[in-house]
Motif scaffolding. Structure first.
Motif, PDB file in Angstrom:
ATOM      1  N   LYS A  22      44.537  53.314  42.815  1.00  0.00           N
ATOM      2  CA  LYS A  22      45.134  52.025  42.454  1.00  0.00           C
ATOM      3  C   LYS A  22      44.505  51.471  41.179  1.00  0.00           C
ATOM      4  CE  LYS A  22      46.486  51.020  47.158  1.00  0.00           C
ATOM      5  NZ  LYS A  22      46.191  50.267  48.374  1.00  0.00           N
ATOM      6  N   VAL A  23      43.189  51.602  41.049  1.00  0.00           N
ATOM      7  CA  VAL A  23      42.524  51.163  39.820  1.00  0.00           C
ATOM      8  C   VAL A  23      43.059  51.982  38.644  1.00  0.00           C
ATOM      9  CG1 VAL A  23      40.311  51.093  38.596  1.00  0.00           C
ATOM     10  CG2 VAL A  23      40.436  50.297  40.955  1.00  0.00           C
ATOM     11  N   CYS A  24      43.193  53.275  38.832  1.00  0.00           N
ATOM     12  CA  CYS A  24      43.707  54.149  37.767  1.00  0.00           C
ATOM     13  C   CYS A  24      45.116  53.742  37.353  1.00  0.00           C
ATOM     14  CB  CYS A  24      43.687  55.604  38.218  1.00  0.00           C
ATOM     15  SG  CYS A  24      42.028  56.283  38.421  1.00  0.00           S
ATOM     16  N   ASP A  32      48.338  62.129  33.166  1.00  0.00           N
ATOM     17  CA  ASP A  32      47.118  62.754  32.644  1.00  0.00           C
ATOM     18  C   ASP A  32      45.987  61.745  32.509  1.00  0.00           C
ATOM     19  OD1 ASP A  32      48.282  65.265  32.530  1.00  0.00           O
ATOM     20  OD2 ASP A  32      48.854  65.073  30.416  1.00  0.00           O
ATOM     21  N   ALA A  33      46.299  60.572  31.964  1.00  0.00           N
ATOM     22  CA  ALA A  33      45.276  59.530  31.829  1.00  0.00           C
ATOM     23  C   ALA A  33      44.805  59.077  33.207  1.00  0.00           C
ATOM     24  CB  ALA A  33      45.827  58.351  31.028  1.00  0.00           C
ATOM     25  N   HIS A  34      45.740  58.976  34.151  1.00  0.00           N
ATOM     26  CA  HIS A  34      45.400  58.606  35.536  1.00  0.00           C
ATOM     27  C   HIS A  34      44.394  59.612  36.110  1.00  0.00           C
ATOM     28  CE1 HIS A  34      46.566  57.000  39.631  1.00  0.00           C
ATOM     29  NE2 HIS A  34      46.007  58.152  39.958  1.00  0.00           N
ATOM     30  N   ASN A  35      44.708  60.898  35.961  1.00  0.00           N
ATOM     31  CA  ASN A  35      43.818  61.945  36.487  1.00  0.00           C
ATOM     32  C   ASN A  35      42.465  61.941  35.788  1.00  0.00           C
ATOM     33  OD1 ASN A  35      45.781  62.767  38.290  1.00  0.00           O
ATOM     34  ND2 ASN A  35      46.550  64.399  36.969  1.00  0.00           N
ATOM     35  N   ASP A  36      42.466  61.721  34.480  1.00  0.00           N
ATOM     36  CA  ASP A  36      41.207  61.670  33.738  1.00  0.00           C
ATOM     37  C   ASP A  36      40.342  60.500  34.196  1.00  0.00           C
ATOM     38  OD1 ASP A  36      41.944  63.892  32.309  1.00  0.00           O
ATOM     39  OD2 ASP A  36      42.492  62.788  30.487  1.00  0.00           O
ATOM     40  N   LEU A  37      40.976  59.333  34.363  1.00  0.00           N
ATOM     41  CA  LEU A  37      40.221  58.165  34.808  1.00  0.00           C
ATOM     42  C   LEU A  37      39.730  58.363  36.238  1.00  0.00           C
ATOM     43  CD1 LEU A  37      39.066  55.379  34.284  1.00  0.00           C
ATOM     44  CD2 LEU A  37      41.288  54.400  34.916  1.00  0.00           C
ATOM     45  N   GLU A  40      36.671  60.456  35.996  1.00  0.00           N
ATOM     46  CA  GLU A  40      35.524  59.729  35.448  1.00  0.00           C
ATOM     47  C   GLU A  40      34.946  58.750  36.466  1.00  0.00           C
ATOM     48  OE1 GLU A  40      32.517  58.953  32.940  1.00  0.00           O
ATOM     49  OE2 GLU A  40      34.032  60.503  32.671  1.00  0.00           O
ATOM     50  N   ILE A  41      35.803  58.056  37.192  1.00  0.00           N
ATOM     51  CA  ILE A  41      35.334  57.126  38.216  1.00  0.00           C
ATOM     52  C   ILE A  41      34.597  57.893  39.311  1.00  0.00           C
ATOM     53  CG2 ILE A  41      36.076  55.573  40.083  1.00  0.00           C
ATOM     54  CD1 ILE A  41      38.304  54.600  38.133  1.00  0.00           C
ATOM     55  N   THR A  42      35.133  59.044  39.697  1.00  0.00           N
ATOM     56  CA  THR A  42      34.481  59.870  40.714  1.00  0.00           C
ATOM     57  C   THR A  42      33.084  60.286  40.258  1.00  0.00           C
ATOM     58  OG1 THR A  42      36.612  60.697  41.489  1.00  0.00           O
ATOM     59  CG2 THR A  42      34.675  61.981  42.087  1.00  0.00           C
ATOM     60  N   ILE A  43      32.963  60.682  39.017  1.00  0.00           N
ATOM     61  CA  ILE A  43      31.663  61.079  38.474  1.00  0.00           C
ATOM     62  C   ILE A  43      30.703  59.894  38.472  1.00  0.00           C
ATOM     63  CG2 ILE A  43      30.480  61.827  36.362  1.00  0.00           C
ATOM     64  CD1 ILE A  43      33.033  63.600  35.862  1.00  0.00           C
ATOM     65  N   GLN A  44      31.188  58.723  38.053  1.00  0.00           N
ATOM     66  CA  GLN A  44      30.320  57.543  38.029  1.00  0.00           C
ATOM     67  C   GLN A  44      29.907  57.130  39.443  1.00  0.00           C
ATOM     68  OE1 GLN A  44      28.935  56.510  35.253  1.00  0.00           O
ATOM     69  NE2 GLN A  44      30.152  58.075  34.244  1.00  0.00           N
ATOM     70  N   SER A  80      42.907  56.196  24.736  1.00  0.00           N
ATOM     71  CA  SER A  80      42.602  57.402  25.505  1.00  0.00           C
ATOM     72  C   SER A  80      41.207  57.284  26.091  1.00  0.00           C
ATOM     73  CB  SER A  80      42.705  58.648  24.629  1.00  0.00           C
ATOM     74  OG  SER A  80      41.706  58.603  23.627  1.00  0.00           O
ATOM     75  N   ILE A  81      41.031  57.905  27.218  1.00  0.00           N
ATOM     76  CA  ILE A  81      39.769  57.796  27.933  1.00  0.00           C
ATOM     77  C   ILE A  81      39.067  59.149  27.912  1.00  0.00           C
ATOM     78  CG2 ILE A  81      38.722  57.329  30.180  1.00  0.00           C
ATOM     79  CD1 ILE A  81      41.104  55.481  30.717  1.00  0.00           C
ATOM     80  N   PRO A  82      37.862  59.214  27.318  1.00  0.00           N
ATOM     81  CA  PRO A  82      37.139  60.484  27.319  1.00  0.00           C
ATOM     82  C   PRO A  82      36.633  60.796  28.727  1.00  0.00           C
ATOM     83  CG  PRO A  82      35.752  58.754  26.433  1.00  0.00           C
ATOM     84  CD  PRO A  82      37.111  58.156  26.668  1.00  0.00           C
TER      85      PRO A  82
END
Length: 164
Positions: A22-24, A32-37, A40-44, A80-82
């Motif tokens: 939902k945040v994504c 693609d941006a959804h999956n990338d975010l 990244e959130i999972t990693i954080q 874009s989100i790295p």
């Protein structure tokens, strides 16, 4: 990190992953941006998990980390989100597909909410998740009164956006 802690984390994340989806959805415009975010959130979340003390519910802590990550990355890049290499993460998480097309009415609301500022988006998101004003204020780090006032102003603004 020990295997028990890793197992607890993966279990909690799998049980609460819709929060991250939902945040994504609020902070991205395409799959693609959804999956990338999401990645990244999972990693954080993984990096921060050893510091999770359990003073609040896991889901409340997860909201805070997810929103802070999304806001920080959104402000840094705007377009874009790295991301980091997902293969470097030890664990694998079974991801449920989140299909926003099933919720056509929510699309209009998401579109309107995306026009709001970063903190206002987060406040609306928590409100729509049925969080009370105390939980919202704790998650966002603002006073309960400020959360109520902001929410009332946001409701007026959303009505204006949705009903021009």
């Amino acid at each position: 990190m020990n295997k028990d802690l890793e197992h607890q984390f993966v279990t909690e994340l799998e049980n609460n992953q819709n929060i991250v989806h939902k945040v994504c959805t609020l902070y991205t415009n395409n799959r693609d941006a959804h999956n990338d975010l999401f990645q990244e959130i999972t990693i954080q979340l993984w990096k921060a998990y050893p510091k999770f003390r359990g003073d609040s519910k896991f889901s409340t802590w997860m909201y805070r980390v997810a929103l802070n990550t999304a806001i920080t990355l959104y402000r840094k890049t705007k377009k874009s989100i790295p991301t980091q290499d997902y293969e470097s993460v030890i664990f694998k998480i079974k991801a449920d597909e989140y299909d926003a097309t099933e919720e056509e009415q929510l699309k209009l609301m998401y579109k309107a909410v995306k026009e709001l500022g970063d903190i206002d988006k987060a406040l609306v998101f928590l409100y729509l998740e049925d969080k009370n004003y105390r939980e919202i204020s704790d998650t966002l780090g603002i006073s309960e009164v400020n959360a109520r006032v902001k929410m009332n102003r946001i409701k007026i603004k959303l009505r204006t956006i949705l009903n021009p």
